[in-house]
Motif scaffolding. Sequence first.
Motif, PDB file in Angstrom:
ATOM      1  N   ASN A   1     -28.456 -35.243  88.176  1.00  0.00           N
ATOM      2  CA  ASN A   1     -28.273 -33.859  88.593  1.00  0.00           C
ATOM      3  C   ASN A   1     -27.512 -33.064  87.545  1.00  0.00           C
ATOM      4  OD1 ASN A   1     -26.435 -35.910  89.941  1.00  0.00           O
ATOM      5  ND2 ASN A   1     -25.166 -34.072  90.075  1.00  0.00           N
TER       6      ASN A   1
ATOM      7  N   TYR B   1     -21.473 -43.262  99.503  1.00  0.00           N
ATOM      8  CA  TYR B   1     -22.517 -44.226  99.180  1.00  0.00           C
ATOM      9  C   TYR B   1     -21.957 -45.405  98.390  1.00  0.00           C
ATOM     10  CZ  TYR B   1     -22.419 -41.277  94.976  1.00  0.00           C
ATOM     11  OH  TYR B   1     -22.007 -40.546  93.891  1.00  0.00           O
TER      12      TYR B   1
ATOM     13  N   PRO C   1     -39.353 -28.469  92.660  1.00  0.00           N
ATOM     14  CA  PRO C   1     -39.518 -29.729  93.399  1.00  0.00           C
ATOM     15  C   PRO C   1     -40.733 -30.545  92.964  1.00  0.00           C
ATOM     16  CG  PRO C   1     -38.843 -28.004  94.893  1.00  0.00           C
ATOM     17  CD  PRO C   1     -39.107 -27.337  93.568  1.00  0.00           C
TER      18      PRO C   1
ATOM     19  N   ALA D   1     -40.527 -34.274  91.202  1.00  0.00           N
ATOM     20  CA  ALA D   1     -41.184 -35.467  91.752  1.00  0.00           C
ATOM     21  C   ALA D   1     -41.958 -36.208  90.671  1.00  0.00           C
ATOM     22  CB  ALA D   1     -42.107 -35.066  92.894  1.00  0.00           C
TER      23      ALA D   1
ATOM     24  N   THR E   1     -30.997 -39.821  93.984  1.00  0.00           N
ATOM     25  CA  THR E   1     -31.743 -39.528  95.207  1.00  0.00           C
ATOM     26  C   THR E   1     -30.805 -39.314  96.382  1.00  0.00           C
ATOM     27  OG1 THR E   1     -33.666 -40.772  94.439  1.00  0.00           O
ATOM     28  CG2 THR E   1     -33.498 -40.370  96.795  1.00  0.00           C
ATOM     29  N   THR E   2     -29.751 -40.114  96.475  1.00  0.00           N
ATOM     30  CA  THR E   2     -28.798 -39.988  97.573  1.00  0.00           C
ATOM     31  C   THR E   2     -28.111 -38.632  97.561  1.00  0.00           C
ATOM     32  OG1 THR E   2     -28.400 -42.371  97.631  1.00  0.00           O
ATOM     33  CG2 THR E   2     -26.716 -40.958  98.621  1.00  0.00           C
TER      34      THR E   2
ATOM     35  N   LEU F   1     -29.038 -35.867  95.918  1.00  0.00           N
ATOM     36  CA  LEU F   1     -29.999 -34.770  96.069  1.00  0.00           C
ATOM     37  C   LEU F   1     -30.374 -34.576  97.534  1.00  0.00           C
ATOM     38  CD1 LEU F   1     -31.935 -32.613  95.030  1.00  0.00           C
ATOM     39  CD2 LEU F   1     -33.627 -34.427  94.619  1.00  0.00           C
ATOM     40  N   ASP F   2     -30.683 -35.661  98.229  1.00  0.00           N
ATOM     41  CA  ASP F   2     -31.049 -35.532  99.637  1.00  0.00           C
ATOM     42  C   ASP F   2     -29.916 -34.916 100.451  1.00  0.00           C
ATOM     43  OD1 ASP F   2     -33.541 -36.561  99.146  1.00  0.00           O
ATOM     44  OD2 ASP F   2     -33.093 -38.581  99.896  1.00  0.00           O
ATOM     45  N   ALA F   3     -28.676 -35.301 100.147  1.00  0.00           N
ATOM     46  CA  ALA F   3     -27.533 -34.746 100.873  1.00  0.00           C
ATOM     47  C   ALA F   3     -27.312 -33.272 100.541  1.00  0.00           C
ATOM     48  CB  ALA F   3     -26.272 -35.548 100.552  1.00  0.00           C
TER      49      ALA F   3
ATOM     50  N   ARG G   1     -29.753 -31.094  99.718  1.00  0.00           N
ATOM     51  CA  ARG G   1     -30.934 -30.258  99.987  1.00  0.00           C
ATOM     52  C   ARG G   1     -30.663 -29.109 100.963  1.00  0.00           C
ATOM     53  NH1 ARG G   1     -35.807 -32.020  97.865  1.00  0.00           N
ATOM     54  NH2 ARG G   1     -35.855 -34.210  97.183  1.00  0.00           N
TER      55      ARG G   1
ATOM     56  N   ARG H   1     -31.546 -25.266 100.009  1.00  0.00           N
ATOM     57  CA  ARG H   1     -32.475 -24.447 100.791  1.00  0.00           C
ATOM     58  C   ARG H   1     -31.829 -23.122 101.195  1.00  0.00           C
ATOM     59  NH1 ARG H   1     -33.497 -29.605 103.898  1.00  0.00           N
ATOM     60  NH2 ARG H   1     -35.236 -30.616 102.832  1.00  0.00           N
TER      61      ARG H   1
ATOM     62  N   TRP I   1     -37.020 -26.641  98.324  1.00  0.00           N
ATOM     63  CA  TRP I   1     -36.142 -27.822  98.307  1.00  0.00           C
ATOM     64  C   TRP I   1     -35.954 -28.385  99.708  1.00  0.00           C
ATOM     65  CZ3 TRP I   1     -35.607 -30.009  93.893  1.00  0.00           C
ATOM     66  CH2 TRP I   1     -35.663 -29.261  92.713  1.00  0.00           C
TER      67      TRP I   1
END
Length: 202
Positions: free
Chosen positions: A86, A125, A166, A170, A183-184, A186-188, A190, A194, A202
């Motif tokens: 990131n 994490y 996005p 990918a 990934t962890t 980024l998902d948190a 998102r 947005r 996103w």
Amino acid sequence: MSTHPAAGRPGTAATVPPGDRPDGRIMLELVDEAGTTIGTAEKLSAHLAPGRLHRAFSVFLLDEHGRLLLQRRALGKYHSPGVWSNTCCGHPYPGEPPFAAAARRVGEELGVAPALMREAGTVRYHHPDPDSGLVEQEFNHLFVGLVDGVLSPDPDEIADTAFADPEELAKLVGADPFSVWFTTVLDAARPGLRELAPAAGW
């Protein structure tokens, strides 16, 4: 996706950051599961298996088109060299507010200040890195924001940068190595992305 190789910033004087010890060791904060500070540890020792839970931050900056600024970590870094991740991540110095640490580190690594940056929650994490054998046990403070200045990456920290939407991200994730934590975090982050750029997907 647009990429920009890192270029050095001339005239930068060497200084000892306030969180660094005179012997060159960088200290960070150890925390409990609630994120409360319980002590300090040297940076490398906190990442040795099995890892010690410590405070960290991750920043996600978007450009005016809603594309995420990525960085590829410098090849000379001892932890996760040469992988994409990131916009910026790191560790506050003991006693340093995470927001201040995140803003400081964006400037140090990318040579630009965020045009806007705000909190986007936290994520905890545990990610072993099979390549280095180091372990990420982190209580991570997330920040999202905007960037509109000219980047001037520090080549000791960053080998390359890229802006990706996005769909482009990918494809890049499928083609190139990324940090084990990417990934962890980024998902948190998102939901915050947005809110910042609703049309970006996103």
